[in-house]
Design an enzyme around this catalytic site. Structure first.
Site, PDB file in Angstrom:
ATOM      1  N   ASN A   9      -8.316  -0.858   9.456  1.00 63.27           N
ATOM      2  CA  ASN A   9      -7.714   0.439   9.784  1.00 63.27           C
ATOM      3  C   ASN A   9      -7.975   0.680  11.269  1.00 63.27           C
ATOM      4  O   ASN A   9      -9.093   1.019  11.653  1.00 63.27           O
ATOM      5  CB  ASN A   9      -8.364   1.533   8.919  1.00 63.27           C
ATOM      6  CG  ASN A   9      -7.867   2.908   9.300  1.00 63.27           C
ATOM      7  OD1 ASN A   9      -6.934   3.060  10.091  1.00 63.27           O
ATOM      8  ND2 ASN A   9      -8.490   3.933   8.737  1.00 63.27           N
ATOM      9  N   TRP A  10      -6.939   0.486  12.056  1.00 62.72           N
ATOM     10  CA  TRP A  10      -7.125   0.579  13.518  1.00 62.72           C
ATOM     11  C   TRP A  10      -7.211   2.015  14.005  1.00 62.72           C
ATOM     12  O   TRP A  10      -7.496   2.256  15.170  1.00 62.72           O
ATOM     13  CB  TRP A  10      -5.967  -0.134  14.231  1.00 62.72           C
ATOM     14  CG  TRP A  10      -5.925  -1.619  14.021  1.00 62.72           C
ATOM     15  CD1 TRP A  10      -6.756  -2.373  13.210  1.00 62.72           C
ATOM     16  CD2 TRP A  10      -5.011  -2.547  14.622  1.00 62.72           C
ATOM     17  NE1 TRP A  10      -6.411  -3.700  13.282  1.00 62.72           N
ATOM     18  CE2 TRP A  10      -5.333  -3.842  14.146  1.00 62.72           C
ATOM     19  CE3 TRP A  10      -3.948  -2.417  15.517  1.00 62.72           C
ATOM     20  CZ2 TRP A  10      -4.630  -4.985  14.540  1.00 62.72           C
ATOM     21  CZ3 TRP A  10      -3.252  -3.547  15.904  1.00 62.72           C
ATOM     22  CH2 TRP A  10      -3.595  -4.812  15.437  1.00 62.72           C
ATOM     23  N   LYS A  11      -6.914   2.956  13.118  1.00 66.19           N
ATOM     24  CA  LYS A  11      -6.945   4.381  13.495  1.00 66.19           C
ATOM     25  C   LYS A  11      -6.113   4.597  14.760  1.00 66.19           C
ATOM     26  O   LYS A  11      -5.091   3.933  14.936  1.00 66.19           O
ATOM     27  CB  LYS A  11      -8.394   4.865  13.617  1.00 66.19           C
ATOM     28  CG  LYS A  11      -9.201   4.549  12.347  1.00 66.19           C
ATOM     29  CD  LYS A  11     -10.538   5.215  12.290  1.00 66.19           C
ATOM     30  CE  LYS A  11     -11.235   4.826  10.985  1.00 66.19           C
ATOM     31  NZ  LYS A  11     -12.533   5.455  10.789  1.00 66.19           N
ATOM     32  N   HIS A  96      -7.171   9.094   3.588  1.00 62.99           N
ATOM     33  CA  HIS A  96      -8.353   8.741   4.372  1.00 62.99           C
ATOM     34  C   HIS A  96      -9.150  10.012   4.659  1.00 62.99           C
ATOM     35  O   HIS A  96      -8.570  11.090   4.833  1.00 62.99           O
ATOM     36  CB  HIS A  96      -7.936   8.061   5.687  1.00 62.99           C
ATOM     37  CG  HIS A  96      -9.118   7.471   6.396  1.00 62.99           C
ATOM     38  ND1 HIS A  96      -9.946   8.241   7.194  1.00 62.99           N
ATOM     39  CD2 HIS A  96      -9.639   6.218   6.401  1.00 62.99           C
ATOM     40  CE1 HIS A  96     -10.917   7.462   7.659  1.00 62.99           C
ATOM     41  NE2 HIS A  96     -10.750   6.231   7.187  1.00 62.99           N
ATOM     42  N   GLU A  98     -10.434  11.113   7.219  1.00 66.31           N
ATOM     43  CA  GLU A  98     -10.035  11.819   8.452  1.00 66.31           C
ATOM     44  C   GLU A  98      -8.791  12.668   8.197  1.00 66.31           C
ATOM     45  O   GLU A  98      -8.634  13.738   8.779  1.00 66.31           O
ATOM     46  CB  GLU A  98      -9.838  10.799   9.582  1.00 66.31           C
ATOM     47  CG  GLU A  98     -11.192  10.291  10.087  1.00 66.31           C
ATOM     48  CD  GLU A  98     -11.227   8.848  10.546  1.00 66.31           C
ATOM     49  OE1 GLU A  98     -10.174   8.272  10.847  1.00 66.31           O
ATOM     50  OE2 GLU A  98     -12.356   8.288  10.582  1.00 66.31           O
ATOM     51  N   GLU A 169     -15.039   5.331   0.582  1.00 69.31           N
ATOM     52  CA  GLU A 169     -15.598   5.460   1.930  1.00 69.31           C
ATOM     53  C   GLU A 169     -16.450   6.722   2.001  1.00 69.31           C
ATOM     54  O   GLU A 169     -15.920   7.827   2.163  1.00 69.31           O
ATOM     55  CB  GLU A 169     -14.460   5.572   2.956  1.00 69.31           C
ATOM     56  CG  GLU A 169     -13.535   4.378   2.972  1.00 69.31           C
ATOM     57  CD  GLU A 169     -12.824   4.232   4.315  1.00 69.31           C
ATOM     58  OE1 GLU A 169     -12.952   3.162   4.904  1.00 69.31           O
ATOM     59  OE2 GLU A 169     -12.173   5.194   4.768  1.00 69.31           O
ATOM     60  N   GLY A 175     -18.016   5.303  10.897  1.00 74.30           N
ATOM     61  CA  GLY A 175     -18.158   5.361  12.345  1.00 74.30           C
ATOM     62  C   GLY A 175     -19.535   5.818  12.800  1.00 74.30           C
ATOM     63  O   GLY A 175     -19.744   6.152  13.959  1.00 74.30           O
ATOM     64  N   SER A 214     -18.780   1.629   8.248  1.00 68.70           N
ATOM     65  CA  SER A 214     -19.688   0.816   9.059  1.00 68.70           C
ATOM     66  C   SER A 214     -19.905  -0.596   8.512  1.00 68.70           C
ATOM     67  O   SER A 214     -21.012  -1.134   8.571  1.00 68.70           O
ATOM     68  CB  SER A 214     -21.027   1.539   9.265  1.00 68.70           C
ATOM     69  OG  SER A 214     -20.822   2.763   9.943  1.00 68.70           O
TER      70      SER A 214
HETATM   71  P1  13P Z   1     -15.868   2.299  10.423  1.00 64.88           P
HETATM   72  O1  13P Z   1     -15.814   0.884   9.902  1.00 64.88           O
HETATM   73  O2  13P Z   1     -15.611   2.414  11.895  1.00 64.88           O
HETATM   74  O3  13P Z   1     -17.118   3.011   9.974  1.00 64.88           O
HETATM   75  O4  13P Z   1     -14.645   3.085   9.730  1.00 64.88           O
HETATM   76  C1  13P Z   1     -14.454   2.983   8.368  1.00 64.88           C
HETATM   77  C2  13P Z   1     -13.143   3.567   8.034  1.00 64.88           C
HETATM   78  O5  13P Z   1     -12.945   4.773   8.125  1.00 64.88           O
HETATM   79  C3  13P Z   1     -12.061   2.654   7.627  1.00 64.88           C
HETATM   80  O6  13P Z   1     -10.988   3.367   7.120  1.00 64.88           O
END
Ligand code: 13P
Length: 253
Positions: A9-11, A96, A98, A169, A175, A214
């Protein structure tokens, strides 16, 4: 046997130049990866570029979000499941944390998105997970159960779940560098599978449940070694080809 998935997931990261470099780097390491479904989810604006670069490769493409309304219409700023299909996506992340926490997406909205994604021919990557305060007050199963039930409790939702991937998650692990321990993650994955089994034993057996939060080359093998963890949804580490490939190799069995 559930085939493992590693999805990046490159966000909101990247540029035309870094998309090319990153995909070239990932492709270089794919030859040794035998039994993992590898997916990348770039920002919408780079999907077309990524689709051209990936057309001759086994790497699949996913969107990071979609509109809860099918087809086309007056929904400024939105992208439909049909549009994602048109660009070559096979998957789409829905719900997600976020999206849930920054953009206020409710359980019902997320369920509606998963249904529309499924009906458009996409595989939803349906995200669930608790906040730190929810975990600390012993509410992890209540929260994750509620998020799952929003999809499981309607016929259309259950039909979408039959063709979905789930990603657990924990929000406190995203993150932050704080990974859930393999045992903590396994406990929630087992709970999720049990919840699916209440709907159908076959559904519980076949559904791939990914862990996200993470995941790094150093902790991936241990997490993926747990009975109910079928791969990972990777944020930060998916932006470096070497790290992403190391995580894919850790999922290869
Ligand atoms: P990180 O791997 O940066 O913690 O992010 C996880 C995530 O939100 C994947 O969708």
């Amino acid at each position: 046997m559930r085939r493992p998935i590693v999805a990046g997931n490159w966000k909101m990261h990247g540029s035309r130049a870094t998309v090319s470099d990153l995909l070239a780097g990932i492709q270089e390491g794919m030859a040794v990866i035998r039994n993992v479904e590898v997916i990348v989810c770039p920002p919408f604006v780079y999907l077309d570029q990524a689709a051209s670069l990936l057309s001759e490769t086994p790497i699949a493409l996913g969107g990071q979000n979609l509109c809860q309304v099918p087809g086309q219409g007056a929904y400024t700023g939105e992208i439909s499941g049909d549009m994602l299909r048109d660009l070559g996506c096979g998957f789409v992340i829905v719900g997600h944390s976020e999206r849930r926490n920054i953009y206020g997406e409710s359980d019902d909205l997320v369920a509606a998105k998963a249904i529309v994604a499924h009906q458009a021919g996409l595989i939803p990557v349906f995200c669930v997970g608790e906040l730190l305060e929810e975990r600390e007050s012993g509410e992890t199963e209540k929260v994750v159960g509620r998020q799952l039930d929003a999809l499981l409790e309607t016929d259309e939702g259950l039909a979408a779940m039959q063709h979905s991937v789930i990603a657990y998650e924990p929000v406190w692990a995203i993150g932050t560098g704080k990974t859930a321990t393999p045992e903590q993650a396994q406990e929630v994955h087992a709970f999720i599978r049990q919840r699916l089994a209440q709907a159908s034993r076959d559904l519980a057996e076949k559904t791939r449940i990914l862990y996200g939060g993470s995941v790094k080359p150093g902790n991936a093998a241990e997490l993926f070694g747990m009975a109910d963890i079928d791969g990972g949804l990777i944020g930060g580490a998916s932006l470096k080809a070497a790290d992403f490939l190391a995580i894919c190799r850790a999922a290869d069995s």
